[in-house]
Design a protein around this motif. Structure first.
Motif, PDB file in Angstrom:
ATOM      1  N   SER A   6       9.249 -13.259   1.327  1.00 39.71           N
ATOM      2  CA  SER A   6       9.504 -11.958   0.614  1.00 39.71           C
ATOM      3  C   SER A   6       8.570 -11.893  -0.667  1.00 39.71           C
ATOM      4  O   SER A   6       7.818 -12.738  -1.010  1.00 39.71           O
ATOM      5  CB  SER A   6      10.872 -12.479  -0.308  1.00 39.71           C
ATOM      6  OG  SER A   6      11.550 -11.545  -0.921  1.00 39.71           O
ATOM      7  N   VAL A   7       8.190 -10.497  -0.708  1.00 42.44           N
ATOM      8  CA  VAL A   7       6.923 -10.015  -1.597  1.00 42.44           C
ATOM      9  C   VAL A   7       7.382  -8.927  -2.680  1.00 42.44           C
ATOM     10  O   VAL A   7       8.306  -7.963  -2.212  1.00 42.44           O
ATOM     11  CB  VAL A   7       5.870  -9.816  -0.729  1.00 42.44           C
ATOM     12  CG1 VAL A   7       6.099  -8.365   0.148  1.00 42.44           C
ATOM     13  CG2 VAL A   7       4.662  -9.543  -1.729  1.00 42.44           C
ATOM     14  N   LYS A   8       7.046  -9.044  -3.855  1.00 43.70           N
ATOM     15  CA  LYS A   8       7.336  -8.109  -4.746  1.00 43.70           C
ATOM     16  C   LYS A   8       6.372  -6.844  -4.263  1.00 43.70           C
ATOM     17  O   LYS A   8       5.346  -6.505  -4.636  1.00 43.70           O
ATOM     18  CB  LYS A   8       7.000  -8.324  -6.171  1.00 43.70           C
ATOM     19  CG  LYS A   8       7.233  -7.152  -7.319  1.00 43.70           C
ATOM     20  CD  LYS A   8       8.814  -7.189  -7.484  1.00 43.70           C
ATOM     21  CE  LYS A   8       8.902  -6.226  -8.681  1.00 43.70           C
ATOM     22  NZ  LYS A   8      10.386  -5.923  -8.856  1.00 43.70           N
ATOM     23  N   ALA A   9       6.745  -5.875  -3.459  1.00 40.26           N
ATOM     24  CA  ALA A   9       6.345  -4.770  -2.826  1.00 40.26           C
ATOM     25  C   ALA A   9       6.290  -3.523  -3.697  1.00 40.26           C
ATOM     26  O   ALA A   9       5.121  -2.949  -3.660  1.00 40.26           O
ATOM     27  CB  ALA A   9       7.019  -4.360  -1.397  1.00 40.26           C
ATOM     28  N   HIS A  10       7.123  -3.290  -4.532  1.00 41.82           N
ATOM     29  CA  HIS A  10       7.049  -2.132  -5.337  1.00 41.82           C
ATOM     30  C   HIS A  10       7.672  -2.545  -6.858  1.00 41.82           C
ATOM     31  O   HIS A  10       8.432  -3.393  -7.100  1.00 41.82           O
ATOM     32  CB  HIS A  10       7.988  -1.067  -4.757  1.00 41.82           C
ATOM     33  CG  HIS A  10       7.314  -0.420  -3.553  1.00 41.82           C
ATOM     34  ND1 HIS A  10       6.330   0.629  -3.227  1.00 41.82           N
ATOM     35  CD2 HIS A  10       7.783  -0.920  -2.212  1.00 41.82           C
ATOM     36  CE1 HIS A  10       6.211   0.635  -2.061  1.00 41.82           C
ATOM     37  NE2 HIS A  10       6.924  -0.021  -1.369  1.00 41.82           N
ATOM     38  N   LEU A  11       7.299  -1.698  -7.788  1.00 43.93           N
ATOM     39  CA  LEU A  11       7.588  -2.047  -9.129  1.00 43.93           C
ATOM     40  C   LEU A  11       9.310  -1.306  -9.267  1.00 43.93           C
ATOM     41  O   LEU A  11       9.716  -1.772 -10.269  1.00 43.93           O
ATOM     42  CB  LEU A  11       6.989  -1.136 -10.186  1.00 43.93           C
ATOM     43  CG  LEU A  11       5.309  -1.846 -10.006  1.00 43.93           C
ATOM     44  CD1 LEU A  11       4.532  -0.941 -11.230  1.00 43.93           C
ATOM     45  CD2 LEU A  11       5.316  -3.387 -10.305  1.00 43.93           C
ATOM     46  N   LYS A  12       9.555  -0.459  -8.458  1.00 44.61           N
ATOM     47  CA  LYS A  12      10.976   0.148  -8.677  1.00 44.61           C
ATOM     48  C   LYS A  12      11.585  -0.048  -7.206  1.00 44.61           C
ATOM     49  O   LYS A  12      10.828  -0.646  -6.328  1.00 44.61           O
ATOM     50  CB  LYS A  12      10.934   1.685  -8.958  1.00 44.61           C
ATOM     51  CG  LYS A  12      10.369   1.821 -10.451  1.00 44.61           C
ATOM     52  CD  LYS A  12      10.480   3.267 -10.785  1.00 44.61           C
ATOM     53  CE  LYS A  12      10.061   3.340 -12.419  1.00 44.61           C
ATOM     54  NZ  LYS A  12      10.114   4.629 -12.656  1.00 44.61           N
ATOM     55  N   PRO A  13      12.701   0.482  -7.053  1.00 34.31           N
ATOM     56  CA  PRO A  13      13.640   0.061  -5.809  1.00 34.31           C
ATOM     57  C   PRO A  13      12.871   0.645  -4.561  1.00 34.31           C
ATOM     58  O   PRO A  13      12.158   1.771  -4.505  1.00 34.31           O
ATOM     59  CB  PRO A  13      14.965   0.817  -6.007  1.00 34.31           C
ATOM     60  CG  PRO A  13      15.079   0.790  -7.437  1.00 34.31           C
ATOM     61  CD  PRO A  13      13.763   0.930  -8.112  1.00 34.31           C
ATOM     62  N   VAL A  14      12.963  -0.166  -3.443  1.00 33.86           N
ATOM     63  CA  VAL A  14      12.682   0.285  -2.281  1.00 33.86           C
ATOM     64  C   VAL A  14      13.580   1.101  -1.817  1.00 33.86           C
ATOM     65  O   VAL A  14      14.642   0.953  -1.552  1.00 33.86           O
ATOM     66  CB  VAL A  14      12.434  -0.971  -1.396  1.00 33.86           C
ATOM     67  CG1 VAL A  14      12.079  -0.590   0.226  1.00 33.86           C
ATOM     68  CG2 VAL A  14      11.250  -1.830  -1.671  1.00 33.86           C
ATOM     69  N   VAL A  15      13.165   2.446  -1.481  1.00 37.05           N
ATOM     70  CA  VAL A  15      14.090   3.477  -1.086  1.00 37.05           C
ATOM     71  C   VAL A  15      14.302   3.514   0.451  1.00 37.05           C
ATOM     72  O   VAL A  15      15.384   3.656   1.194  1.00 37.05           O
ATOM     73  CB  VAL A  15      13.845   4.778  -1.679  1.00 37.05           C
ATOM     74  CG1 VAL A  15      14.755   5.985  -1.220  1.00 37.05           C
ATOM     75  CG2 VAL A  15      13.841   4.525  -3.325  1.00 37.05           C
ATOM     76  N   THR A  16      13.086   3.448   1.299  1.00 35.37           N
ATOM     77  CA  THR A  16      13.135   3.996   2.540  1.00 35.37           C
ATOM     78  C   THR A  16      12.016   3.062   3.385  1.00 35.37           C
ATOM     79  O   THR A  16      11.046   2.289   2.652  1.00 35.37           O
ATOM     80  CB  THR A  16      12.654   5.403   2.786  1.00 35.37           C
ATOM     81  OG1 THR A  16      12.856   5.694   4.100  1.00 35.37           O
ATOM     82  CG2 THR A  16      11.314   5.734   2.230  1.00 35.37           C
ATOM     83  N   LEU A  17      12.584   2.573   4.438  1.00 34.33           N
ATOM     84  CA  LEU A  17      11.499   1.845   5.493  1.00 34.33           C
ATOM     85  C   LEU A  17      11.285   2.620   6.741  1.00 34.33           C
ATOM     86  O   LEU A  17      12.346   3.145   7.220  1.00 34.33           O
ATOM     87  CB  LEU A  17      12.114   0.510   5.888  1.00 34.33           C
ATOM     88  CG  LEU A  17      12.166  -0.410   4.430  1.00 34.33           C
ATOM     89  CD1 LEU A  17      12.821  -1.923   5.147  1.00 34.33           C
ATOM     90  CD2 LEU A  17      11.005  -0.960   4.033  1.00 34.33           C
ATOM     91  N   CYS A  18      10.222   2.528   7.273  1.00 34.79           N
ATOM     92  CA  CYS A  18      10.048   3.081   8.728  1.00 34.79           C
ATOM     93  C   CYS A  18       9.165   2.303   9.657  1.00 34.79           C
ATOM     94  O   CYS A  18       8.073   1.719   8.926  1.00 34.79           O
ATOM     95  CB  CYS A  18       9.507   4.461   8.693  1.00 34.79           C
ATOM     96  SG  CYS A  18       8.922   5.346   9.885  1.00 34.79           S
ATOM     97  N   LEU A  19       9.319   2.000  10.902  1.00 40.55           N
ATOM     98  CA  LEU A  19       8.633   1.254  11.896  1.00 40.55           C
ATOM     99  C   LEU A  19       7.245   2.242  12.177  1.00 40.55           C
ATOM    100  O   LEU A  19       7.462   3.228  12.482  1.00 40.55           O
ATOM    101  CB  LEU A  19       9.258   0.768  13.013  1.00 40.55           C
ATOM    102  CG  LEU A  19      10.404  -0.348  12.714  1.00 40.55           C
ATOM    103  CD1 LEU A  19      10.995  -0.613  13.975  1.00 40.55           C
ATOM    104  CD2 LEU A  19       9.818  -1.449  12.057  1.00 40.55           C
ATOM    105  N   HIS A  20       6.214   1.428  12.389  1.00 40.85           N
ATOM    106  CA  HIS A  20       5.252   2.219  12.847  1.00 40.85           C
ATOM    107  C   HIS A  20       5.534   2.353  14.538  1.00 40.85           C
ATOM    108  O   HIS A  20       5.748   1.491  15.245  1.00 40.85           O
ATOM    109  CB  HIS A  20       3.774   1.440  12.819  1.00 40.85           C
ATOM    110  CG  HIS A  20       2.707   2.371  13.168  1.00 40.85           C
ATOM    111  ND1 HIS A  20       2.115   2.778  14.418  1.00 40.85           N
ATOM    112  CD2 HIS A  20       1.781   2.833  12.232  1.00 40.85           C
ATOM    113  CE1 HIS A  20       1.374   3.323  14.006  1.00 40.85           C
ATOM    114  NE2 HIS A  20       0.650   3.486  13.035  1.00 40.85           N
ATOM    115  N   PRO A  21       5.175   3.607  15.309  1.00 42.78           N
ATOM    116  CA  PRO A  21       5.594   3.885  16.480  1.00 42.78           C
ATOM    117  C   PRO A  21       4.570   3.110  17.462  1.00 42.78           C
ATOM    118  O   PRO A  21       4.973   2.749  18.425  1.00 42.78           O
ATOM    119  CB  PRO A  21       5.557   5.203  16.647  1.00 42.78           C
ATOM    120  CG  PRO A  21       4.734   5.676  15.511  1.00 42.78           C
ATOM    121  CD  PRO A  21       4.810   4.708  14.378  1.00 42.78           C
TER     122      PRO A  21
END
Length: 189
Positions: A90-105
């Motif tokens: 688990s990593v602090k990825a962003h300073l505000k909420p993560v809104v969206t995720l997408c897999l690389h094709p």
């Protein structure tokens, strides 16, 4: 009419729903995660989630049996899913909420996150590290890869933007990203 099915042993309210590229229906509430096949049969359910905070988005990396979860706290968590969920990192990825995720094709170990802090970041889940980051100043509401070569789109302030994120792999497996972005005129107002 298309395929219709009722999701077996599902709750009447869900917070989010996605269908993975290999046909697994993934949906969640604040405290549970469910995996169904396309016929609605329950494959797995998880009621004990190994992380704190409200889940905002998820991606299923079936090949590795990873579940990548974006959290309202700005954290990005990856779990191995088998009979239970075991937290990989688990990593602090962003300073505000993560809104969206997408897999690389094309690179099945990579996921892109977009957040309310205006950043889009690309993560190598195997290496548990960030591969790329770009600041776009406004909340990112949606991101999608459009092609395997790294072309992706995102929506910010009701405008569609298209970026070309080219990834080159050298002989020693290090990855480098080059980014160019174009703003497309809004197609809705």
């Amino acid at each position: 009419m298309g395929l219709q099915s009722k999701l077996e042993k599902s709750l009447p309210w869900v917070k989010g729903l996605k269908v993975s590229k290999d046909g697994i229906i993934l949906h969640w509430t604040d405290s549970c995660i469910f995996l169904h096949n396309l016929h609605g049969k329950l494959m797995r359910s998880y009621k004990e989630i190994p992380m704190e905070g409200s889940m905002t988005d998820m991606e299923l990396m079936s090949r590795y049996q990873y579940l990548v979860i974006g959290l309202h706290s700005g954290y990005l968590s990856a779990c191995k899913y088998l009979t239970n969920l075991s937290l990989l990192f688990s990593v602090k990825a962003h300073l505000k909420p993560v809104v969206t995720l997408c897999l690389h094709p094309a690179y099945d170990n990579m996921v892109m996150s977009g957040a309310a802090d205006g950043f889009i970041k690309i993560w190598n889940i195997d290496k548990q590290s960030q591969a790329f980051s770009i600041s776009l100043d406004y909340t990112i509401s949606s991101i999608h890869f459009m092609r395997e070569d790294g072309l992706f789109s995102y929506v910010k302030k009701k405008r569609l933007h298209v970026c070309c994120g080219l990834m080159a792999r050298s002989e020693n497996s290090n990855s480098s990203w080059t980014m160019c972005c174009l703003r497309i005129a809004p197609f809705w107002r």
